[in-house]
Design a protein around this motif. Structure first.
Motif, PDB file in Angstrom:
ATOM      1  N   VAL A 246      45.683  24.951  32.855  1.00 22.38           N
ATOM      2  CA  VAL A 246      45.895  26.665  33.403  1.00 22.38           C
ATOM      3  C   VAL A 246      44.678  27.202  33.522  1.00 22.38           C
ATOM      4  N   LEU A 247      43.661  26.309  32.843  1.00 22.87           N
ATOM      5  CA  LEU A 247      42.032  27.024  34.126  1.00 22.87           C
ATOM      6  C   LEU A 247      41.541  25.388  34.538  1.00 22.87           C
ATOM      7  N   HIS A 248      41.647  25.644  36.157  1.00 21.54           N
ATOM      8  CA  HIS A 248      40.953  24.241  36.628  1.00 21.54           C
ATOM      9  C   HIS A 248      39.886  24.248  36.510  1.00 21.54           C
ATOM     10  N   SER A 249      39.059  25.812  36.595  1.00 22.72           N
ATOM     11  CA  SER A 249      38.112  25.815  36.701  1.00 22.72           C
ATOM     12  C   SER A 249      36.596  24.605  35.485  1.00 22.72           C
ATOM     13  N   LEU A 250      35.746  24.161  35.734  1.00 20.12           N
ATOM     14  CA  LEU A 250      34.733  23.313  34.467  1.00 20.12           C
ATOM     15  C   LEU A 250      34.204  24.382  33.656  1.00 20.12           C
TER      16      LEU A 250
ATOM     17  N   PRO B 134      42.431  32.556  41.221  1.00 18.13           N
ATOM     18  CA  PRO B 134      41.670  32.352  40.389  1.00 18.13           C
ATOM     19  C   PRO B 134      42.079  31.358  39.258  1.00 18.13           C
ATOM     20  N   LEU B 135      43.046  31.315  38.674  1.00 16.57           N
ATOM     21  CA  LEU B 135      43.263  30.593  38.046  1.00 16.57           C
ATOM     22  C   LEU B 135      42.294  28.612  37.912  1.00 16.57           C
ATOM     23  N   VAL B 136      43.429  28.709  39.496  1.00 19.95           N
ATOM     24  CA  VAL B 136      43.681  27.414  40.002  1.00 19.95           C
ATOM     25  C   VAL B 136      42.203  26.926  40.508  1.00 19.95           C
ATOM     26  N   THR B 137      42.218  27.314  41.767  1.00 27.62           N
ATOM     27  CA  THR B 137      41.070  27.697  43.119  1.00 27.62           C
ATOM     28  C   THR B 137      39.137  28.102  42.506  1.00 27.62           C
ATOM     29  N   GLY B 138      39.360  29.301  41.584  1.00 25.24           N
ATOM     30  CA  GLY B 138      38.195  29.489  40.862  1.00 25.24           C
ATOM     31  C   GLY B 138      37.326  30.021  42.007  1.00 25.24           C
ATOM     32  N   VAL B 139      38.222  30.870  43.067  1.00 25.99           N
ATOM     33  CA  VAL B 139      37.804  32.184  43.228  1.00 25.99           C
ATOM     34  C   VAL B 139      37.583  33.123  41.952  1.00 25.99           C
ATOM     35  N   CYS B 140      36.698  34.485  42.633  1.00 21.94           N
ATOM     36  CA  CYS B 140      36.181  35.239  41.016  1.00 21.94           C
ATOM     37  C   CYS B 140      37.416  36.982  42.175  1.00 21.94           C
TER      38      CYS B 140
END
Lengths: 442, 89
Positions: free
Chosen positions: A6-10, A185-191
């Motif tokens: 669901v969220l790709h950022s670690l 934002p969920l997948v690519t890390g943009v805010c």
């Protein structure tokens, strides 16, 4: 691969939204998704009417976790929402106020944030104004949404390291806004900036305050307003434009006045983003990596790695090679205004159904794509007033398709083969304008 | 037919020109009546077109965080009042 995160950022401390001038970290986002998921009423469908992107995303992910489906109406008009409620039983409406209230609830205890979601889970239905007057449903599965967003991000060089902030003028319910401001934002890390600035001065302010590098996600209509506002624009890394064709001239003006580059997006509600191009540099579109287009007689067919079946597009294309293509234009009857598709003939049929209308025609008088793109209409209706006709139409069609102008005439400019060529219609409109000008200045 | 003040007439013509409402004339607009069927939703392209025309003609920018927006766009009279107030600033 049967499921995707669901969220790709670690990095849980990284911001995912800017909400009311505050950074919302991935950690806070996860906690609040659970809070909403546990405290909201459970219905199979949630009509997600949130205008704030952060609140929209909370409602969206909370419903995914509860295996519910978010319904995204084409616009906020009450009768549009009612049509959806009539069609889908067991729905609830979620708007900004409802979400703010849910956020005041107690922290979730009984559920946990899932690592991954099955790629075949239907998570949203995006509605487009269907030509029959009934909203057309486009089913969105989790896997399709993630896969497409990742391919777009790759094409635009967006990643967790680039730390972009994205400011958008488009609503999150529309496929373009949904993909860029909710799935990105969920997948690519943009805010993502959670507000929706509308007027040029709003857009300038949001871009000035947002953390750099910043991306503006918008439409040709907003871009034209921004160019004409003669404001001092802050540094913008790049602009994304979609929903209507962007002319070379406007793209050049944006690059000159906003000191940035414009990536134009070609896409549709059925498939999402399909291709991109730098409008000032090339008329050719670059297909997303892994996508395939095939030329058919009247329109193109799209095959994506994850969709499984071909998607018929409303446009004709011409291949340059496997990755690049030209768009040859829409089938002439189809029009697109403010991101909404319609059919000129359909409008005509609707208008002719009004008692007192003997004949009518709708056409697009303006050849420049991002100028005032409105349909015009001629109508033969001796006993009806323009006001009566407009008031009938406004109940029947999306307001973006209301004719400007609607002109009553005694006869339509049919040619010898019984057709109404655009040239004849434009000439008649010019004649009307000239006469009116003479009358006004007399 | 309605009696419009000179500024109301000017703003009415601006609305007609910027929104391509060529099928009506300034005199058809009653100053206190709603400008659009369901009020002018700020989502609409009309609001942007009108904002552009206003900023070009009167030199100020509309902002959507202005809580008076719904009122400003509610009728010709309200819009004219707002424009006159902004001009004096």
């Amino acid at each position: 691969m049967n499921s995707l995160p669901v969220l790709h950022s670690l990095d849980l401390d990284m911001p995912i939204f800017i909400y009311k001038d505050k950074k919302i970290s991935h950690k806070t986002f996860k906690q609040n998704v659970l809070l909403v998921a546990e405290n909201m009423q459970q219905h199979k469908y949630a009509i997600n009417l949130c205008e704030d992107r952060y609140l929209f995303a909370l409602a969206f992910v909370a419903n995914i976790i509860q295996k519910n489906i978010c319904l995204l109406p084409a616009h906020y008009a009450e009768n549009e929402i009612k049509k959806i409620e009539d069609e889908y039983s067991d729905t609830q409406r979620l708007n900004d106020e409802a979400l703010e209230k849910l956020l005041e609830g107690k922290a979730a205890r009984n559920i946990s944030f899932p690592d991954e979601i099955n790629i075949n889970q239907v998570v949203a239905i995006v509605f487009t104004s269907g030509s029959s007057g009934k909203p057309k449903a486009n089913l969105k599965k989790w896997g399709m949404l993630v896969d497409s967003a990742q391919r777009v991000a790759q094409q635009l060089n967006l990643n967790h390291l680039s730390q972009h902030t994205l400011v958008a003028t488009v609503p999150p319910q529309h496929m373009y806004g949904f993909e860029t401001t909710i799935i990105f934002p969920l997948v690519t890390g943009v805010c993502v900036w959670s507000n929706k600035p509308f007027f040029p001065e709003d857009i300038r302010q949001a871009l000035s305050v947002a953390n750099k590098p910043v991306i503006l996600v918008t439409t040709p209509i907003h871009l034209r307003a921004c160019v004409q506002a003669h404001l001092e624009w802050p540094g913008i890394d790049f602009v994304l434009s979609a929903t209507a064709p962007l002319s070379q001239q406007l793209a050049q003006d944006v690059e000159k006045h906003l000191h940035t580059s414009v990536h134009e997006i070609y896409g549709c509600s059925e498939a999402g983003v399909i291709a991109t191009r730098l409008t000032t540099q090339s008329p050719a579109w670059k297909l997303l990596a892994g996508y395939q287009l095939s030329e058919k007689l009247t329109s193109a067919c799209l095959l994506t790695p994850i969709a499984g079946e071909e998607i018929l597009l409303p446009d004709q294309i011409k291949h340059i090679d496997a990755q690049y293509f030209y768009l040859l234009g829409r089938q002439s009857d189809l029009i697109k205004i403010a991101g909404k598709r319609g059919s000129l003939n359909d409008l005509r049929i609707k208008l002719c159904s009004l008692e007192g209308v003997d004949d009518a025609v709708f056409f697009m008088p303006n050849e420049k794509p991002d100028e005032k793109a409105r349909v015009a209409a001629f109508v033969i209706a001796p006993c009806l007033s323009v006001k009566e006709i407009n008031s009938f139409l406004s109940q029947q069609v999306d307001h973006a398709f209301l004719p400007r102008p609607l002109i009553k005439v005694e006869k339509l400019p049919y040619n010898e083969t019984g057709k109404l060529p655009l040239k004849n219609l434009v000439n008649l409109l010019m004649q009307y304008r000239n006469n009116k000008h003479l009358k006004d200045s007399a | 037919m309605s009696d419009l003040s000179p500024t109301e007439r000017e703003v009415a013509n601006l609305i007609i020109d910027s929104l391509a409402l060529e099928d009506i004339s300034a005199a058809d607009i009653a100053p206190g009546e709603a400008l659009f069927n369901d009020g002018l939703g700020l989502d609409s392209i009309d609001a942007l077109e009108l904002a552009m025309a206003i900023s070009q003609q009167y030199g100020f920018q509309l902002k959507s965080d202005d809580p008076n927006n719904a009122k400003i766009f509610s009728s010709l009279r309200e819009l004219t009042n707002h424009i006159e107030a902004q001009r004096q600033n």
